[in-house]
Design a protein around this motif. Structure first.
Motif, PDB file in Angstrom:
ATOM      1  N   THR A   1       5.340   4.849   0.015  1.00 57.54           N
ATOM      2  CA  THR A   1       4.315   5.855   0.254  1.00 57.54           C
ATOM      3  C   THR A   1       3.241   5.753  -0.835  1.00 57.54           C
ATOM      4  OG1 THR A   1       5.374   7.525  -1.119  1.00 57.54           O
ATOM      5  CG2 THR A   1       6.035   7.427   1.222  1.00 57.54           C
ATOM      6  N   GLU A   2       2.104   6.368  -0.566  1.00 57.75           N
ATOM      7  CA  GLU A   2       1.039   6.398  -1.567  1.00 57.75           C
ATOM      8  C   GLU A   2       1.535   7.092  -2.845  1.00 57.75           C
ATOM      9  OE1 GLU A   2      -3.509   8.067  -2.166  1.00 57.75           O
ATOM     10  OE2 GLU A   2      -2.725   7.796  -0.134  1.00 57.75           O
ATOM     11  N   LYS A   3       2.340   8.114  -2.684  1.00 61.35           N
ATOM     12  CA  LYS A   3       2.876   8.842  -3.840  1.00 61.35           C
ATOM     13  C   LYS A   3       3.764   7.935  -4.696  1.00 61.35           C
ATOM     14  CE  LYS A   3       5.345  13.072  -5.022  1.00 61.35           C
ATOM     15  NZ  LYS A   3       5.992  14.286  -4.513  1.00 61.35           N
ATOM     16  N   GLN A   4       4.633   7.142  -4.069  1.00 63.99           N
ATOM     17  CA  GLN A   4       5.498   6.213  -4.804  1.00 63.99           C
ATOM     18  C   GLN A   4       4.674   5.159  -5.539  1.00 63.99           C
ATOM     19  OE1 GLN A   4       7.732   5.042  -1.295  1.00 63.99           O
ATOM     20  NE2 GLN A   4       9.618   5.920  -2.165  1.00 63.99           N
ATOM     21  N   ILE A   5       3.686   4.626  -4.850  1.00 57.02           N
ATOM     22  CA  ILE A   5       2.864   3.568  -5.448  1.00 57.02           C
ATOM     23  C   ILE A   5       2.001   4.127  -6.574  1.00 57.02           C
ATOM     24  CG2 ILE A   5       0.957   1.968  -4.984  1.00 57.02           C
ATOM     25  CD1 ILE A   5       3.756   0.987  -4.038  1.00 57.02           C
TER      26      ILE A   5
END
Length: 104
Positions: A4-8
């Motif tokens: 996800t964008e949050k993980q990245i």
């Protein structure tokens, strides 16, 4: 898309903190974009089709650097500064670093 964008974004913050040390701030990340199955321009995967995340990083004089992170592994591929110098990104016991640049 595996990450996800949050993980990245969390991974980008970790990498940038290692790069910039005491000069790092979380506000240095401008944005994150997902690029599915694009041809990688530099680094170990050069010329191969790979899904990547591109992180915009605030730089000097309102310029923007780019951090490329693999969607497959969640690890950085390379870092391109605003004047087009490209650095491979590696990790050792001290953290992430740009290959070819001196470390503190």
């Amino acid at each position: 898309m595996k990450h996800t964008e949050k993980q990245i974004t969390a991974k980008a913050k970790e990498v940038l903190k290692d790069f910039r040390g005491k000069y790092y701030s979380e506000e240095c990340i401008n944005d994150a974009f997902f690029d599915k199955d694009s041809i990688v321009d530099f680094g170990k995967l050069k010329g191969k089709k790979h899904s990547t995340w591109i992180i915009g990083v605030k730089s000097l004089a309102d310029n923007e650097d780019l951090l490329f992170i693999s969607d497959e592994t969640g690890e950085p591929l390379y870092y391109q500064n605003f004047n087009t110098f490209v650095f491979d990104v590696e990790k050792d016991e001290r953290g992430y670093f740009r290959v070819g640049l001196p470390r503190d």
